[in-house]
Motif scaffolding. Structure first.
Motif, mmCIF file in Angstrom:
data_model
loop_
_atom_site.group_PDB
_atom_site.id
_atom_site.type_symbol
_atom_site.label_atom_id
_atom_site.label_comp_id
_atom_site.label_asym_id
_atom_site.label_seq_id
_atom_site.Cartn_x
_atom_site.Cartn_y
_atom_site.Cartn_z
ATOM 1 N N HIS A 301 0.891 -1.268 0.143
ATOM 2 C CA HIS A 301 0.071 0.141 -0.050
ATOM 3 C C HIS A 301 0.893 1.274 -0.038
ATOM 4 O O HIS A 301 1.915 1.312 0.732
ATOM 5 C CB HIS A 301 -0.934 0.031 1.122
ATOM 6 N N MET A 363 -2.973 -0.736 6.252
ATOM 7 C CA MET A 363 -3.172 -0.788 4.823
ATOM 8 C C MET A 363 -2.553 -2.063 4.234
ATOM 9 O O MET A 363 -3.126 -2.630 3.159
ATOM 10 C CB MET A 363 -2.755 0.603 4.523
ATOM 11 N N GLY B 297 -8.824 4.635 2.312
ATOM 12 C CA GLY B 297 -7.625 3.965 1.471
ATOM 13 C C GLY B 297 -7.880 2.508 1.150
ATOM 14 O O GLY B 297 -7.033 2.193 -0.056
ATOM 15 N N THR B 298 -8.713 1.820 1.879
ATOM 16 C CA THR B 298 -8.783 0.612 1.294
ATOM 17 C C THR B 298 -9.841 0.397 0.195
ATOM 18 O O THR B 298 -9.566 -0.453 -0.540
ATOM 19 C CB THR B 298 -9.752 -0.417 2.411
ATOM 20 N N ALA B 299 -10.341 1.636 -0.195
ATOM 21 C CA ALA B 299 -11.228 1.707 -1.222
ATOM 22 C C ALA B 299 -10.877 2.328 -2.578
ATOM 23 O O ALA B 299 -11.081 2.134 -3.637
ATOM 24 C CB ALA B 299 -12.488 2.345 -1.089
ATOM 25 N N HIS B 301 -7.232 3.521 -2.295
ATOM 26 C CA HIS B 301 -5.939 3.607 -2.314
ATOM 27 C C HIS B 301 -5.379 4.885 -1.989
ATOM 28 O O HIS B 301 -5.403 6.038 -2.760
ATOM 29 C CB HIS B 301 -5.191 2.927 -3.542
ATOM 30 N N LYS B 302 -4.338 4.890 -0.991
ATOM 31 C CA LYS B 302 -3.822 6.093 -0.494
ATOM 32 C C LYS B 302 -2.430 6.627 -1.294
ATOM 33 O O LYS B 302 -1.515 6.806 -0.624
ATOM 34 C CB LYS B 302 -3.544 6.066 1.301
ATOM 35 N N SER B 325 -8.413 8.204 5.641
ATOM 36 C CA SER B 325 -8.279 7.154 6.725
ATOM 37 C C SER B 325 -8.349 5.665 5.959
ATOM 38 O O SER B 325 -8.580 5.590 4.824
ATOM 39 C CB SER B 325 -8.887 7.333 8.016
ATOM 40 N N GLN B 326 -8.436 4.712 7.009
ATOM 41 C CA GLN B 326 -8.413 3.470 6.367
ATOM 42 C C GLN B 326 -9.903 3.089 5.738
ATOM 43 O O GLN B 326 -9.911 2.797 4.349
ATOM 44 C CB GLN B 326 -8.355 2.543 7.388
ATOM 45 N N GLU B 327 -11.118 3.651 6.225
ATOM 46 C CA GLU B 327 -12.222 3.076 5.803
ATOM 47 C C GLU B 327 -13.344 4.665 5.416
ATOM 48 O O GLU B 327 -14.295 4.358 4.953
ATOM 49 C CB GLU B 327 -13.013 2.280 6.836
ATOM 50 N N GLN B 367 -7.956 -2.326 -5.505
ATOM 51 C CA GLN B 367 -8.739 -2.406 -4.179
ATOM 52 C C GLN B 367 -10.135 -3.301 -3.945
ATOM 53 O O GLN B 367 -10.401 -3.621 -3.123
ATOM 54 C CB GLN B 367 -8.785 -1.157 -3.409
ATOM 55 N N HIS B 368 -10.509 -3.658 -5.262
ATOM 56 C CA HIS B 368 -12.050 -4.123 -5.450
ATOM 57 C C HIS B 368 -12.168 -5.682 -6.176
ATOM 58 O O HIS B 368 -11.288 -6.118 -6.934
ATOM 59 C CB HIS B 368 -12.804 -3.286 -6.234
#
Lengths: 392, 392
Positions: A301, A363, B297-299, B301-302, B325-327, B367-368
């Motif tokens: 990530h 991440m 970021g999980t959806a 990507h950061k 953030s993450q979610e 991410q998907h």
């Protein structure tokens, strides 16, 4: 016996004994602070890590204090852990009613399951009340009210010590037929990347705890009693001074794995990092003293975590992941390293395995469908494979 | 009929007509440049997008020029597309023999399948020769030799116009019993984030093409004939001037979806972006003129992509994803917006759907587990669901 050398790369590695040490340390901290712990599962997303926390908590927490439940960041986590036997699960971000049917389905299937949802506005309470009424639900839904103590991501802003909005939200819950005010929940995410280190994190954590305690006292003065008042992120769980008596629990999450940004903020040291991304050197470039590895942003990530580089090479403190693409990264010398070791070409050859310590482990873990478990750092035997919850 | 409003969030959206337009534009560019195209699948990872390129290519490419195969960034992509009927697949990063058995298994199962692997050192050629000999393989493996024309990620550095290392690698292949020199492959990834826009990207692309052509002429003078000489990233495919005659193909990938960093570098405009992350507003904060959305970021990507913010809100050019953030993420006013619209609270309420245009679509798509397909931007009907290849 599965050996590290036989793994495909990239693979996500987890050192189980380090996870256990990290859990023990934070549980002891909770005991020292005389609070319960409601660990956040978003970082590890596995039943196995939750079990470690539960097991160790039984030995460490005293006087009725305990692991009171878990916190989830997605409904799929709530489903995964509820089906895995967890009965008390808090959904940690402001809840939207588009997710309600999945939560209710779980509650119908698993009679002992208690979901706790999060709100931070009167509007959200009203929408939830209406939706629950429409569905003819009996049995109130417990609500945490999210507090913003200065992080300014989510929650009711109480950073100036004003509680009027909080009061209106809690009163809306109290007035509702289908919801019940359960507690207050603050997350001092602004302790991440504290460049001032533990001291600055401690100040933020102290302020969060004091504001949350004041909010709890204010509500109690109105006859609105929170059953739980929770504070804390991983850095603040490490940093906070003794907590005001109103605070009943902490809810850190990242501590199970830690990462380079937690090292940077002073929450932990490098050997506390419990996970890494295993990769292979696929080319060496002596002329620029760099090597190419087969782990890129899809495996690690691309989260800078506010620090230099895109990760570090375990066991090579003078190296840095200097550039990161989708499936490959370039490792090279860290220009700020205090001492410099051998040239890259003298350390690695084609196929050399390197483990990348991540900037942000939440991440990195999310990028993988399974974790290869080793007992301790340096081990070569894969002793288990854990499967995290995926997606939403 | 599945409507957008019924989707869980976050979800990955794809506008099919925009993908098709993007494919047509790049195919026309290949035709204009009089080269074949070997599209990289790493961005979309779907059989459906590959089919669009194939279909449109048949109408657009003339005089025997064609879609000569595809490029993959992982072995799982190679497996996924080979099993999906693609016969000519190039693995785009320096190949390590730990992946060899999976490639050979494919070749054994699918007799018409031709894998092409990538090397950039004599050592890699020798290891591959030995491994193929040990396995008693008959039928040579075709090798591309990767060139580094100044990007300095992977490949043999020919940026100074020196070809001695290249010569030794190609001669090692020519001397081998199990491998065959197929071609040269350059990727000018340094055209990404060209702050000088299309002009700077064009200069880099021209330099790459000239160096690759010179390398090809040099090898031909030694009797070492590359069957394919490929150049180009998405920005350079847009930017490059007429190509030297030695260049036979281009291999862009990101063009199918584009993203904000491609807009920033001048490769495309905002309406060309073909994908986004659908999310819902889960809280609105009028006092700071911000809203919280349920895509983190999980959806998305950061990946900063070297530009401001963590994404943009489709249809709201004055807004930016300010924190991620993450979610969850926070959307708010872009301080550099040329004109400013209504306050956030007047545009969005709880549950409002917003689509985040990503900084880097390759990362976001990864991410998907599925893409929800709409015919065109603004549509509400989900007309198809596509399943990308996952993991490694």
């Amino acid at each position: 016996m599965v050996l590290l050398e036989t793994l495909q790369t990239p693979s996500f590695l987890l050192w189980r004994s380090v996870v256990r040490q990290n859990c023990v340390r934070v549980l002891k901290r909770a005991e020292q602070l005389k609070v319960n712990i409601r660990p956040h599962v978003k970082t590890h997303k596995t039943l196995e890590v939750s079990k470690i926390i539960q097991e160790e908590g039984e030995g460490i927490l005293q006087e009725g204090r305990k692991v009171v439940g878990i916190v989830a960041s997605t409904i799929s986590e709530m489903e995964f852990f509820a089906e895995g036997g967890h009965n008390d699960i808090t959904y940690a971000t402001p809840f939207h009613i588009s997710r309600l049917d999945r939560v209710l389905a779980l509650r119908h299937c698993l009679p002992s399951f208690v979901p706790r949802l999060m709100v931070d506005s009167v509007g959200a309470v009203e929408e939830l009340e209406t939706a629950l009424a429409e569905r003819g639900e009996t049995g109130k839904i417990h609500l945490f009210v999210k507090l913003d103590c200065g992080y300014h991501r989510a929650g009711i802003d109480i950073s100036e010590g004003k509680f009027d909005v909080l009061e209106s939200v809690v009163k809306a819950i109290a007035a509702g037929k289908h919801t019940e005010f359960f507690g207050l929940y603050a997350h001092s995410g602004n302790t991440y990347n504290c460049k001032g280190g533990v001291q600055e994190a401690a100040q933020i954590a102290d302020r969060e705890a004091e504001l949350s305690a004041t909010a709890a006292r204010y509500l109690k003065s109105l006859g609105l009693y929170p059953q739980a008042v929770g504070v804390g992120s991983t850095p603040s769980a490490t940093a906070v001074s003794p907590l005001p008596p109103e605070i009943t629990e902490i809810h850190p999450g990242n501590f199970v794995f830690y990462d380079l940004q937690q090292v940077d903020s002073g929450s932990c040291t490098l050997p506390d990092i419990a996970v890494g991304v295993l990769s292979r050197v696929v080319s060496v470039y002596p002329e620029r003293n760099e090597a190419l590895i087969d782990a890129g942003g899809t495996a690690v990530h691309k989260d800078s975590g506010g620090i230099s580089g895109w990760g570090r090479v375990d066991g090579h403190p003078d190296l840095l992941v200097k550039r990161m693409s989708q499936e490959v990264s370039v490792i090279g010398m860290d220009p700020s390293a205090s001492s410099v070791g051998l040239p890259i070409a003298d350390r690695f050859s084609l196929g050399s395995m390197v483990t990348i310590l991540p900037n942000h482990s939440c991440m990195s873990a999310c990028q993988h469908a399974q974790y290869s478990v080793l007992e301790k750092r340096g081990d070569r035997e894969v002793v288990d494979t854990w499967t995290p919850c995926k997606y939403w």
